[in-house]
Write a protein that holds these residues in place. Structure first.
Motif, short mmCIF file in Angstrom:
data_model
loop_
_atom_site.label_atom_id
_atom_site.label_comp_id
_atom_site.label_asym_id
_atom_site.label_seq_id
_atom_site.Cartn_x
_atom_site.Cartn_y
_atom_site.Cartn_z
N VAL A 10 0.85 -1.19 0.00
CA VAL A 10 0.00 0.00 0.00
C VAL A 10 0.89 1.24 0.00
CG1 VAL A 10 -1.88 1.21 1.15
CG2 VAL A 10 -1.75 -1.30 1.28
N LEU A 11 0.74 2.05 -1.03
CA LEU A 11 1.50 3.29 -1.15
C LEU A 11 0.69 4.41 -0.50
CD1 LEU A 11 2.41 2.64 -4.86
CD2 LEU A 11 4.02 2.59 -2.96
N ASP A 12 0.96 4.67 0.78
CA ASP A 12 0.31 5.77 1.49
C ASP A 12 0.81 7.07 0.88
OD1 ASP A 12 -0.89 3.96 3.21
OD2 ASP A 12 0.57 4.24 4.80
N SER A 13 -0.11 7.87 0.35
CA SER A 13 0.27 9.03 -0.47
C SER A 13 -0.35 10.30 0.08
CB SER A 13 -0.20 8.81 -1.91
OG SER A 13 0.29 7.58 -2.42
N GLN A 14 0.51 11.19 0.58
CA GLN A 14 0.04 12.49 1.07
C GLN A 14 0.03 13.45 -0.11
OE1 GLN A 14 2.56 14.73 3.76
NE2 GLN A 14 0.79 15.26 5.00
N VAL A 15 -1.07 13.42 -0.85
CA VAL A 15 -1.22 14.22 -2.08
C VAL A 15 -2.61 14.81 -2.15
CG1 VAL A 15 0.45 12.84 -3.41
CG2 VAL A 15 -1.95 12.18 -3.41
N ASP A 16 -2.77 15.84 -2.98
CA ASP A 16 -4.10 16.39 -3.22
C ASP A 16 -4.83 15.58 -4.28
OD1 ASP A 16 -3.84 18.51 -1.38
OD2 ASP A 16 -2.77 19.73 -2.86
N ASP A 17 -4.07 15.11 -5.30
CA ASP A 17 -4.67 14.40 -6.43
C ASP A 17 -4.08 12.99 -6.53
OD1 ASP A 17 -5.80 13.59 -8.82
OD2 ASP A 17 -4.68 15.01 -10.06
N LEU A 18 -4.81 12.00 -6.06
CA LEU A 18 -4.33 10.63 -6.08
C LEU A 18 -4.21 10.09 -7.51
CD1 LEU A 18 -3.41 8.37 -4.19
CD2 LEU A 18 -5.75 7.50 -4.24
N ALA A 19 -5.06 10.58 -8.42
CA ALA A 19 -5.03 10.11 -9.80
C ALA A 19 -3.66 10.36 -10.45
CB ALA A 19 -6.14 10.76 -10.62
N LEU A 57 -1.85 -1.02 -4.07
CA LEU A 57 -2.94 -0.10 -3.77
C LEU A 57 -2.35 1.25 -3.37
CD1 LEU A 57 -6.08 -0.01 -3.35
CD2 LEU A 57 -5.62 -0.54 -0.96
N LEU A 58 -2.86 2.33 -3.96
CA LEU A 58 -2.50 3.67 -3.52
C LEU A 58 -3.61 4.16 -2.60
CD1 LEU A 58 -1.26 3.39 -6.57
CD2 LEU A 58 -0.77 5.80 -6.19
N GLN A 59 -3.22 4.76 -1.49
CA GLN A 59 -4.18 5.24 -0.50
C GLN A 59 -3.85 6.69 -0.16
OE1 GLN A 59 -4.89 2.72 2.97
NE2 GLN A 59 -4.76 4.51 4.28
N LYS A 60 -4.82 7.57 -0.31
CA LYS A 60 -4.63 8.98 0.03
C LYS A 60 -4.69 9.11 1.55
CE LYS A 60 -6.41 13.51 -1.27
NZ LYS A 60 -7.41 14.20 -2.09
N VAL A 61 -3.64 9.72 2.14
CA VAL A 61 -3.54 9.82 3.60
C VAL A 61 -3.19 11.24 4.03
CG1 VAL A 61 -2.86 7.40 3.87
CG2 VAL A 61 -1.10 9.16 3.59
N GLU A 64 2.63 11.56 6.55
CA GLU A 64 3.74 11.51 5.60
C GLU A 64 3.63 10.28 4.69
OE1 GLU A 64 8.56 10.98 5.92
OE2 GLU A 64 7.54 12.21 7.43
N SER A 65 4.00 10.44 3.43
CA SER A 65 3.95 9.33 2.48
C SER A 65 4.91 8.23 2.92
CB SER A 65 4.32 9.81 1.07
OG SER A 65 3.35 10.70 0.58
N ARG A 66 4.46 6.98 2.77
CA ARG A 66 5.27 5.81 3.11
C ARG A 66 4.61 4.59 2.45
NH1 ARG A 66 3.31 6.62 9.13
NH2 ARG A 66 1.27 5.64 9.01
N VAL A 67 5.23 3.45 2.60
CA VAL A 67 4.67 2.20 2.09
C VAL A 67 4.38 1.30 3.29
CG1 VAL A 67 5.12 0.14 0.69
CG2 VAL A 67 5.96 2.37 -0.07
N HIS A 108 4.19 0.25 10.62
CA HIS A 108 2.77 -0.07 10.68
C HIS A 108 2.42 -0.98 9.51
CE1 HIS A 108 1.13 3.37 13.39
NE2 HIS A 108 2.22 2.82 13.88
N PHE A 109 1.48 -1.89 9.75
CA PHE A 109 0.96 -2.76 8.70
C PHE A 109 -0.47 -3.11 9.08
CE2 PHE A 109 2.88 -5.47 11.87
CZ PHE A 109 2.04 -6.57 11.97
N CYS A 110 -1.21 -3.69 8.15
CA CYS A 110 -2.62 -4.00 8.41
C CYS A 110 -2.87 -5.50 8.26
CB CYS A 110 -3.53 -3.25 7.43
SG CYS A 110 -3.42 -1.46 7.62
N VAL A 111 -3.81 -5.99 9.08
CA VAL A 111 -4.33 -7.35 8.94
C VAL A 111 -5.76 -7.19 8.43
CG1 VAL A 111 -4.89 -9.50 10.11
CG2 VAL A 111 -2.86 -8.20 10.81
N VAL A 112 -6.00 -7.70 7.21
CA VAL A 112 -7.27 -7.49 6.52
C VAL A 112 -7.93 -8.83 6.20
CG1 VAL A 112 -6.43 -5.32 5.53
CG2 VAL A 112 -6.22 -7.43 4.21
N HIS A 113 -9.23 -8.77 5.92
CA HIS A 113 -9.93 -9.97 5.47
C HIS A 113 -9.42 -10.37 4.09
CE1 HIS A 113 -12.85 -10.14 8.71
NE2 HIS A 113 -12.94 -8.82 8.63
N LYS A 114 -9.64 -11.61 3.72
CA LYS A 114 -9.24 -12.14 2.42
C LYS A 114 -9.73 -11.20 1.31
CE LYS A 114 -10.81 -15.99 0.30
NZ LYS A 114 -11.11 -17.39 0.07
#
Length: 129
Positions: A10-19, A57-61, A64-67, A108-114
């Motif tokens: 997951v590319l946590d992205s501190q941006v105005d425009d995720l596109a 996955l890119l995620q708007k946050v 600070e940007s991180r993976v 940090h990391f996430c545990v998600v459903h399948k």
């Protein structure tokens, strides 16, 4: 017994425009943009990957940007328990859908459903108890 595997980068992205970021990573990695993401609210964009590859996955946050990594499981509470026993700590249960964890290294990391129909060939089986 439960199962888990590496699910997503997951590319946590501190941006105005995720596109714009999605277009960059699509071209950089040679992976087309396929969807706006699970909530379709402009906070997510997914790149096309093969079934045996992690999801990108890119995620708007707001931070600070991180993976970060997502680990998918057929029992997220059992997986969070297993990881906690290894030294991770639970940070938050988000939207009643996934655990945010912190590794002993501070990541940090996430545990998600399948996330996909099939777990595929890179599945781990855990007999915890």
């Amino acid at each position: 017994m439960h199962h888990s595997r590496l699910c997503a980068l997951v590319l946590d992205s501190q941006v105005d425009d995720l596109a714009e970021g999605a277009r960059f990573w699509s071209a950089a990695l040679g992976k087309p943009v396929v969807t706006a993401g699970p909530d379709d609210d402009g906070r997510y964009a997914e790149l096309k990957t093969a079934e045996d590859e992690p999801i990108i996955l890119l995620q708007k946050v707001g931070h600070e940007s991180r993976v970060h990594l997502d680990i998918e499981s057929d029992d997220i509470d059992a997986e969070a328990d297993r990881l906690q026993a290894l030294g991770a700590r639970r940070v938050a249960f988000v939207r009643g859908r996934w655990w945010v964890m912190q590794a002993p290294t501070g990541h940090h990391f996430c545990v998600v459903h399948k996330q996909r129909d099939s777990f595929g060939t890179h599945l781990n089986r855990w007999d915890c108890g």
